[in-house]
Design an enzyme around this catalytic site. Sequence first.
Site, PDB file in Angstrom:
ATOM      1  N   LYS A  38       0.432  -1.514   0.516  1.00  0.00           N
ATOM      2  CA  LYS A  38      -0.055   0.334  -0.267  1.00  0.00           C
ATOM      3  C   LYS A  38       0.919   0.918  -0.010  1.00  0.00           C
ATOM      4  O   LYS A  38       2.258   0.838   0.161  1.00  0.00           O
ATOM      5  CB  LYS A  38      -1.357   0.068   0.665  1.00  0.00           C
ATOM      6  CG  LYS A  38       0.049  -0.273   2.574  1.00  0.00           C
ATOM      7  CD  LYS A  38      -1.254  -0.115   3.624  1.00  0.00           C
ATOM      8  CE  LYS A  38      -0.340   0.182   5.151  1.00  0.00           C
ATOM      9  NZ  LYS A  38      -1.054  -0.578   6.243  1.00  0.00           N
ATOM     10  N   TYR A 264      12.612  31.552   6.253  1.00  0.00           N
ATOM     11  CA  TYR A 264      10.941  32.330   6.372  1.00  0.00           C
ATOM     12  C   TYR A 264      11.269  32.179   7.845  1.00  0.00           C
ATOM     13  O   TYR A 264      11.574  31.926   9.048  1.00  0.00           O
ATOM     14  CB  TYR A 264       9.760  31.548   6.435  1.00  0.00           C
ATOM     15  CG  TYR A 264      10.264  31.415   4.620  1.00  0.00           C
ATOM     16  CD1 TYR A 264       9.927  32.696   3.749  1.00  0.00           C
ATOM     17  CD2 TYR A 264       9.743  30.086   3.829  1.00  0.00           C
ATOM     18  CE1 TYR A 264       9.674  32.375   2.398  1.00  0.00           C
ATOM     19  CE2 TYR A 264       9.381  29.586   3.049  1.00  0.00           C
ATOM     20  CZ  TYR A 264       9.251  31.441   1.962  1.00  0.00           C
ATOM     21  OH  TYR A 264       9.076  31.622   0.513  1.00  0.00           O
TER      22      TYR A 264
HETATM   23  C1  LIG Z   1      -0.460  -2.166   7.286  1.00  0.00           C
HETATM   24  C2  LIG Z   1      -0.486  -2.821   7.665  1.00  0.00           C
HETATM   25  C3  LIG Z   1       0.201  -3.796   8.170  1.00  0.00           C
HETATM   26  C4  LIG Z   1       1.352  -4.023   7.144  1.00  0.00           C
HETATM   27  O1  LIG Z   1       2.223  -3.813   8.860  1.00  0.00           O
HETATM   28  P1  LIG Z   1       3.535  -4.089   9.024  1.00  0.00           P
HETATM   29  O2  LIG Z   1       4.095  -2.985  10.448  1.00  0.00           O
HETATM   30  O3  LIG Z   1       3.976  -2.522   8.143  1.00  0.00           O
HETATM   31  O4  LIG Z   1       4.828  -4.737   8.282  1.00  0.00           O
HETATM   32  C5  LIG Z   1      -0.333  -5.353   8.203  1.00  0.00           C
HETATM   33  N1  LIG Z   1      -1.790  -5.809   8.276  1.00  0.00           N
HETATM   34  C6  LIG Z   1      -2.487  -4.246   8.433  1.00  0.00           C
HETATM   35  C7  LIG Z   1      -3.966  -5.073   8.678  1.00  0.00           C
HETATM   36  C8  LIG Z   1      -2.291  -3.346   7.694  1.00  0.00           C
HETATM   37  O5  LIG Z   1      -3.173  -2.306   7.764  1.00  0.00           O
END
Ligand SMILES: *Cc1c(COP(=O)(O)O)cnc(C)c1O
Length: 368
Positions: A38, A264
């Site tokens: 993702k 800034y």
């Molecule tokens: C993002 C996510 C993961 C991945 O977790 P990590 O700590 O990056 O391994 C696993 N399961 C779900 C449901 C997630 O939303």
Amino acid sequence: MSKVSETTLEIDLRALEHNFRYLKSKLGAETKLLAVVKAFAYGSDMVSVSKKLEGLGVDYFAVAYVKEGVLLRDAGIRTPILVLHPQAVNFDTLIERFLEPSLYSPRILKEFLKVAEAKNQKKYPVHIKFNTGLNRLGFWENDVDWILKHLNGTNAIKIKSIFSHLAASEDENEKDFSLKQIKSFKKSSSELAEKIGYQPIRHMLNTSGILNYTEAQFEMVRSGIGLYGYANDAQIDSELKPVASLKSIISQIHKIEPNESVGYNRAYKSDGYRVIATLPLGHADGIGRHYGGGNTMVLLNGKLVPIIGNVCMDMIMIDVTGADCKEGDEVIIFGGNHSAEDFANSAQTISYEILTAISQRVTRKIKE
Ligand SMILES: *Cc1c(COP(=O)(O)O)cnc(C)c1O
């Protein structure tokens, strides 16, 4: 490491392969590995990372939203893709692109059934999510009968997997809570499997879960951050290799006098003769304003130097007083030994946030 000539996020696919093999080595031979890709593969490059993982034989992918799954299908990815947080408005597209929804609530299950039936689907693969304590998404333990009631009399969907998510898998102090979550998951998943009469894949562990609760790997585990080289644990981090390195170059160097200001709001004031370098990246590239103010370091010719003053939209200034450098020199924002975890921690945040923040404006360079 190779030199860059503009702000660049280097993606090292050999590091990805190393991390993939490392995580596999922690699992039983039969346990499937789902790669969480993702958010552009945690801010890296979704397509090249997913293609590499598919080539390595990863069993599953997960994305958060339908749009992300579409990107993978457009790129030719054939591996099953679980959509963790689909929205009902995208269910038509989801089915057309053969993406597999997480059904996480009565509302979303009913909405999906309606669309699947309208599109004459048979045994469309879905994933039932239980909430075991994170209190974010998922059915409750006692929703099993409700789910069954709504599955009876339709063969439009088939439960491919049952899953849940730990709230504090990286935190030793919350071990009791994590064990309670695992117990609750065992209970709901067994009850559901028994009542539907077949055994779906079960999965509960994220990266830290894989490392800390190996006994709860069931038939599959889900790794995101570990694949990208971080594990919320200094010991394990040293065995993983960061996939993404953010590099930039010095655009201009200024010599300033005592009691001058930089940037800034004149947020930085010099207490002596200083040498300041300007870099071509800012908050629009993902370096938020909390990285300014002198607490966060970047690596210049082997020396850590601070980001000073206010982060601008397209620039940051660093204090290079006493450092051996010139315009055009490379600066490592994070990567290699100067890890994204250290970089993030200096601004009270975590590797996940800085990695996923690197905006699409930054050039990606893939190292095969
Ligand atoms: C993002 C996510 C993961 C991945 O977790 P990590 O700590 O990056 O391994 C696993 N399961 C779900 C449901 C997630 O939303």
